[in-house]
Design a protein around this motif. Structure first.
Motif, PDB file in Angstrom:
ATOM      1  N   SER A 333       0.750  -1.161   0.016  1.00  0.00           N
ATOM      2  CA  SER A 333       0.020  -0.002  -0.076  1.00  0.00           C
ATOM      3  C   SER A 333       0.905   1.028   0.004  1.00  0.00           C
ATOM      4  CB  SER A 333      -0.900   0.101   1.151  1.00  0.00           C
ATOM      5  OG  SER A 333      -1.792  -1.043   1.156  1.00  0.00           O
ATOM      6  N   VAL A 334       1.922   1.033   0.889  1.00  0.00           N
ATOM      7  CA  VAL A 334       2.810   2.100   0.859  1.00  0.00           C
ATOM      8  C   VAL A 334       3.284   2.699  -0.506  1.00  0.00           C
ATOM      9  CG1 VAL A 334       4.943   3.260   1.650  1.00  0.00           C
ATOM     10  CG2 VAL A 334       3.255   2.160   3.242  1.00  0.00           C
ATOM     11  N   VAL A 335       3.836   1.489  -1.260  1.00  0.00           N
ATOM     12  CA  VAL A 335       4.714   1.741  -2.589  1.00  0.00           C
ATOM     13  C   VAL A 335       3.761   2.310  -3.622  1.00  0.00           C
ATOM     14  CG1 VAL A 335       4.852  -0.604  -3.383  1.00  0.00           C
ATOM     15  CG2 VAL A 335       6.447   0.901  -4.053  1.00  0.00           C
ATOM     16  N   MET A 336       2.152   1.658  -3.496  1.00  0.00           N
ATOM     17  CA  MET A 336       1.429   2.097  -4.321  1.00  0.00           C
ATOM     18  C   MET A 336       1.054   3.561  -4.342  1.00  0.00           C
ATOM     19  SD  MET A 336      -1.086  -1.127  -4.604  1.00  0.00           S
ATOM     20  CE  MET A 336      -1.001  -2.423  -6.027  1.00  0.00           C
ATOM     21  N   TYR A 337       0.677   3.995  -3.104  1.00  0.00           N
ATOM     22  CA  TYR A 337       0.338   5.309  -2.664  1.00  0.00           C
ATOM     23  C   TYR A 337       1.595   6.301  -3.208  1.00  0.00           C
ATOM     24  CZ  TYR A 337      -0.408   9.310   0.026  1.00  0.00           C
ATOM     25  OH  TYR A 337      -0.454  10.646   0.267  1.00  0.00           O
ATOM     26  N   ALA A 338       2.822   5.888  -2.692  1.00  0.00           N
ATOM     27  CA  ALA A 338       3.979   6.839  -3.286  1.00  0.00           C
ATOM     28  C   ALA A 338       4.071   7.009  -4.695  1.00  0.00           C
ATOM     29  CB  ALA A 338       5.111   6.107  -2.729  1.00  0.00           C
ATOM     30  N   GLU A 339       4.095   6.136  -5.268  1.00  0.00           N
ATOM     31  CA  GLU A 339       4.293   6.214  -6.710  1.00  0.00           C
ATOM     32  C   GLU A 339       2.919   6.828  -7.644  1.00  0.00           C
ATOM     33  OE1 GLU A 339       7.112   5.123  -8.707  1.00  0.00           O
ATOM     34  OE2 GLU A 339       7.578   5.358  -6.302  1.00  0.00           O
TER      35      GLU A 339
END
Length: 605
Positions: A333-339
């Motif tokens: 979820s963090v990497v999806m949100y960040a990108e």
């Protein structure tokens, strides 16, 4: 996260659960002890062939081994594999199936690649389509993809037997475990997956490379080369560039689908092409991309159920799977949100980066348009949570926080699903640490699955947990101090440091992916990373086997009122906490110097 990202993540986990449960039950038959050799469902016809293989190799298949003999056989097998892989690379010019007449690899590059593929790392300092013959790709690289995955499965089986057996001096037979893992599990899955990939457009041939006429002439610059074959420099010592025009593009060919299948199923990650799974000949469609992500996690997830079935309590398998899933969902979820976020530098220029029906929004740099941000970010999380290392996007082009997530997943020890076999036995090491900490808090001798956890198990656990951080941080420290290490950095500052930290994290934890900005195909990095890969793999394996032997010799204790349940929500939370705190805490200062600083610099004026 966008709704597309959320639905993709949910769909992936749902399909994974549906496929992994029956496969977990099937693997129980594959892991049957060497003393019984129960036929595997659907493969009863092959039992005679299996026995014939043992006779040809002179193996006493029904003779179990103690942990020392098991470890010695494993190390011997993998050492011979590394030597064979090294030799073929050094002689490929004079061997068949080399239509492009590729030269022999340098000794340092061949050494690095041999160690890389034997250790299930598949770190690649070379470009496959311009360096490796078809014979090298198939006979040693693809074969080591099978054998390295089978080695991980064998170690996982041995540790599970350590918990399931009592008052025993043996943990199985290494040769039997490797043979059955390869023949009954890895090979059939790879054949099925290869056929699927071919149906999607992945190539499988032995043709010479093809020249194709392109619609629009291509203009590019390249360093000018003199009559002596050396680059021409100007008065300032900089390379002289010359403009080139071409109407022809050379298309690489080869037996790609067969290697791509085991690359994913065995959580190996080494691509046939330099672009890996971003290349359309390796990963042509969104459907092939989704199935490749499933293939990476399929066996690691199934092994959780195998563990539960073999120890006689399926709830134990569900607990381990739940801990892995919770960590994975949070990190993904963090990497999806960040990108998906706008870059502050571009926002200051008034550029619209919002997600809409007309544009993907967010950070599309280094990503394939046929996959988009959601599928690229999910792939990055999957391939680094598992020890796969295959990539369909350039991790070096992710945002600072988006790039930190894959790095942190690797640094956890590749236990969030992890590699084939290695993910399970790595998570069980953390489970032993968790019950030990819980025992200290309540003042009782720690137990796990009816086995007392005593000083020997904790010594082995400590070695297994601390070995890779020492290799990662020590290697990174040497690289940033050595001139040869700094010379490989293409990006200055915090991001350049992140490239080195990622490289050693990937090598020591046997992942194989990279921040592509680091020029690592040099004698310095080939040697340093090979050392990290070898010891990062086999120090852990030997400690796991020693622990398996110790546990198998113990009597199983019946649970009582003071026994802490290891299948409920409390234990799952404790296990997650231990993985996050113990697994990542060693790297916090290094992460602060790299991706954290880089993220803060994005907002600096």
């Amino acid at each position: 996260m966008t709704s597309q990202s959320t639905m993709l993540l949910i769909a992936f986990l749902a399909v994974l659960l549906v496929l992994s449960y029956p496969l977990g039950k099937f693997i129980v038959q594959v892991a049957a002890g060497s003393s019984d050799h129960a036929p595997v469902t659907g493969f009863g016809w092959f039992s005679r062939v299996e026995q014939w293989l043992y006779r040809c190799a002179g193996i006493k298949a029904k003779s179990d081994m103690n942990w020392k003999t098991y470890a010695l056989a494993l190390l011997l097998f993998n050492t011979i594999g590394a030597l064979a892989t090294f030799a073929l690379q050094r002689f490929q010019l004079w061997l068949p199936l080399n239509p492009q007449h590729f030269a022999n690899l340098s000794s340092d590059s061949a050494f690095n690649t041999a160690v890389s593929f034997v250790t299930n790392t598949n770190w690649q300092g070379y470009s496959g389509e311009s360096a490796m013959s078809y014979l090298t790709q198939m006979l040693v690289l693809a074969v080591q993809n099978f054998f390295s995955a089978a080695t991980g499965l064998a170690v996982a089986f041995a540790l599970i037997r350590g918990f399931s057996r009592h008052s025993a001096q043996s943990i199985g037979n290494f040769w039997t475990d490797v043979t059955r893992s390869t023949v009954y599990l890895l090979l059939p899955l790879s054949v099925i997956f290869s056929v699927f990939l071919i149906s999607q457009g992945v190539i499988q041939n032995f043709d010479s490379y093809k020249d194709a006429n392109i619609v629009q002439p291509l203009t590019y610059q390249q360093p000018k080369v003199g009559a002596d074959g050396q680059p021409v420099n100007d008065a300032a010592g900089k390379p002289v560039l010359e403009t080139m025009n071409t109407k022809v593009q050379t298309l690489a060919m080869g037996p790609v689908a067969s290697q791509e299948a085991i690359k994913m199923i065995g959580t190996n990650g080494g691509g046939f092409f330099n672009a890996n799974s971003a290349h359309p000949y390796e990963n042509p469609t969104p459907l092939s991309n989704f199935m490749q992500m499933l293939a990476i996690f399929l066996i690691p997830a199934a092994l959780c159920f195998t563990f539960g079935f073999m120890v006689g309590d399926i709830r134990q398998g569900w607990a381990v799977l739940a801990a892995m899933t919770v960590i994975f969902v949070i990190m993904t979820s963090v990497v999806m949100y960040a990108e998906q976020q706008s870059h502050p530098g571009l926002s200051a220029l008034g550029i619209d980066q919002a997600h809409s029906l007309l544009q993907s929004g967010g950070n599309m740099e280094g990503k394939e348009s046929r996959f988009g941000i959601s599928a690229s970010a999910l792939f990055a999380a999957i391939t680094t949570a598992a020890s796969c290392g295959a990539v369909n996007a350039m991790h070096d082009s992710f945002t600072a926080l988006g790039g930190m997530v894959p790095m942190a997943l690797i640094q956890m020890g590749e236990v969030v699903f992890g590699g084939v076999g290695s993910g399970l036995y790595g998570m069980l090491v953390f489970a032993i640490m968790a019950v030990f900490i819980a025992g200290l808090m309540i003042g009782r001798t720690p137990e796990y699955l009816g086995k007392k956890i005593q000083s020997f198990e904790m010594k082995m656990t400590s070695i297994a947990i601390l070995a890779t951080p020492m290799l990662v941080l020590g290697g990174t420290a040497i690289a940033v101090m050595a001139a040869a290490g700094v010379a490989g950095i293409l990006n200055p500052g915090a991001h350049g440091f992140s490239e080195i930290l990622y490289a050693f994290s990937s090598a020591a934890n046997n992942n194989g992916s990279a921040f592509g900005g680091l020029s690592a195909n040099t004698p310095f990095y080939n040697a340093m990373l090979a050392i990290a890969m070898w010891f990062g793999r086999f120090i852990i394996i030997v400690t796991i086997l020693a622990m398996a032997g110790s546990l198998a010799a113990k009597k199983r204790l019946e649970p009582n009122s003071g026994t802490m349940p290891t299948h409920g929500p409390l234990f799952i939370v404790l296990l997650i906490g231990v993985v996050v705190l113990v697994g990542v805490l060693n790297y916090v200062p290094a992460l602060a110097l790299g991706p954290v600083v880089e993220h803060l610099q994005m907002f600096a004026k």
